[in-house]
Design a protein around this motif. Structure first.
Motif, PDB file in Angstrom:
ATOM      1  N   ASN A 143       0.854  -1.256   0.129  1.00 42.30           N
ATOM      2  CA  ASN A 143       0.096  -0.056   0.150  1.00 42.30           C
ATOM      3  C   ASN A 143       0.718   1.203   0.070  1.00 42.30           C
ATOM      4  N   ILE A 144       2.308   1.229  -0.523  1.00 38.49           N
ATOM      5  CA  ILE A 144       3.129   2.400  -0.333  1.00 38.49           C
ATOM      6  C   ILE A 144       3.583   2.448  -1.882  1.00 38.49           C
ATOM      7  N   GLY A 145       3.290   3.452  -2.253  1.00 36.01           N
ATOM      8  CA  GLY A 145       3.927   3.736  -3.665  1.00 36.01           C
ATOM      9  C   GLY A 145       5.584   4.046  -3.775  1.00 36.01           C
ATOM     10  N   THR A 146       5.905   4.018  -4.983  1.00 36.93           N
ATOM     11  CA  THR A 146       7.464   4.237  -5.199  1.00 36.93           C
ATOM     12  C   THR A 146       8.132   5.396  -4.582  1.00 36.93           C
TER      13      THR A 146
ATOM     14  N   PRO B  92       1.179  -0.527   8.114  1.00 39.26           N
ATOM     15  CA  PRO B  92      -0.184  -0.713   8.856  1.00 39.26           C
ATOM     16  C   PRO B  92      -0.848   0.293   9.076  1.00 39.26           C
ATOM     17  N   ALA B  93      -0.426   1.432   9.317  1.00 38.65           N
ATOM     18  CA  ALA B  93      -1.310   2.899   9.773  1.00 38.65           C
ATOM     19  C   ALA B  93      -2.239   2.993   8.438  1.00 38.65           C
ATOM     20  N   TYR B  94      -1.404   2.849   7.111  1.00 36.10           N
ATOM     21  CA  TYR B  94      -2.290   3.221   5.889  1.00 36.10           C
ATOM     22  C   TYR B  94      -3.249   2.202   6.106  1.00 36.10           C
ATOM     23  N   ARG B  95      -3.182   0.887   6.308  1.00 32.88           N
ATOM     24  CA  ARG B  95      -4.139  -0.024   6.091  1.00 32.88           C
ATOM     25  C   ARG B  95      -5.549   0.404   7.074  1.00 32.88           C
ATOM     26  N   LEU B  96      -5.050   0.667   8.369  1.00 32.68           N
ATOM     27  CA  LEU B  96      -6.018   1.093   9.450  1.00 32.68           C
ATOM     28  C   LEU B  96      -6.862   2.329   8.826  1.00 32.68           C
ATOM     29  N   LEU B  97      -6.139   3.251   8.152  1.00 30.54           N
ATOM     30  CA  LEU B  97      -6.977   4.572   7.716  1.00 30.54           C
ATOM     31  C   LEU B  97      -7.488   4.310   6.364  1.00 30.54           C
ATOM     32  N   GLY B  98      -7.070   3.521   5.791  1.00 32.40           N
ATOM     33  CA  GLY B  98      -7.749   3.129   4.329  1.00 32.40           C
ATOM     34  C   GLY B  98      -7.172   3.830   3.108  1.00 32.40           C
ATOM     35  N   LEU B  99      -5.862   4.147   3.481  1.00 30.63           N
ATOM     36  CA  LEU B  99      -5.152   4.879   2.359  1.00 30.63           C
ATOM     37  C   LEU B  99      -4.100   3.978   1.737  1.00 30.63           C
ATOM     38  N   SER B 100      -3.629   4.583   0.639  1.00 32.37           N
ATOM     39  CA  SER B 100      -2.804   3.827  -0.368  1.00 32.37           C
ATOM     40  C   SER B 100      -2.005   4.822  -1.247  1.00 32.37           C
ATOM     41  N   THR B 101      -0.845   4.812  -1.322  1.00 31.08           N
ATOM     42  CA  THR B 101      -0.197   5.755  -2.262  1.00 31.08           C
ATOM     43  C   THR B 101       0.353   4.806  -3.431  1.00 31.08           C
ATOM     44  N   CYS B 102       0.162   3.574  -3.570  1.00 26.22           N
ATOM     45  CA  CYS B 102       0.433   2.380  -4.664  1.00 26.22           C
ATOM     46  C   CYS B 102      -0.661   2.437  -5.867  1.00 26.22           C
ATOM     47  N   LYS B 103      -0.161   3.249  -6.994  1.00 29.36           N
ATOM     48  CA  LYS B 103      -1.158   3.139  -7.928  1.00 29.36           C
ATOM     49  C   LYS B 103      -1.459   1.917  -8.426  1.00 29.36           C
ATOM     50  N   ARG B 104      -0.577   0.946  -8.546  1.00 29.54           N
ATOM     51  CA  ARG B 104      -0.942  -0.333  -9.221  1.00 29.54           C
ATOM     52  C   ARG B 104      -1.571  -1.266  -8.203  1.00 29.54           C
ATOM     53  N   CYS B 105      -1.595  -0.982  -7.042  1.00 24.87           N
ATOM     54  CA  CYS B 105      -2.121  -1.999  -6.036  1.00 24.87           C
ATOM     55  C   CYS B 105      -3.646  -1.425  -5.838  1.00 24.87           C
TER      56      CYS B 105
END
Length: 63
Positions: free
Chosen positions: A4-7, A49-62
């Motif tokens: 869930n983390i982009g480049t 894990p914090a991104y998962r809890l907050l529903g965030l993602s900076t990964c465009k391909r994901c």
């Protein structure tokens, strides 16, 4: 564990983690610099894990 983390986010985390650890090793900022292990690990695994809890993602391909 889906990425869930982009480049760019990943690169910044790895650099920040290494920088904090290095500053700690050279005695510039003391033991608190070892907190750099957290961004380093999240950057290396491309998962925050914090991104998962907050529903965030900076990964465009994901998304």
């Amino acid at each position: 564990m889906q990425a869930n983390i982009g480049t760019i986010d990943r690169a910044l985390r790895v650099v920040a983690g290494i920088l904090l650890i290095a500053l700690s090793l050279f005695g510039v900022i003391g033991l608190w610099g070892w907190i750099g292990v957290v961004p380093l690990a999240t950057g290396l695994f491309s998962f925050c894990p914090a991104y998962r809890l907050l529903g965030l993602s900076t990964c465009k391909r994901c998304q």
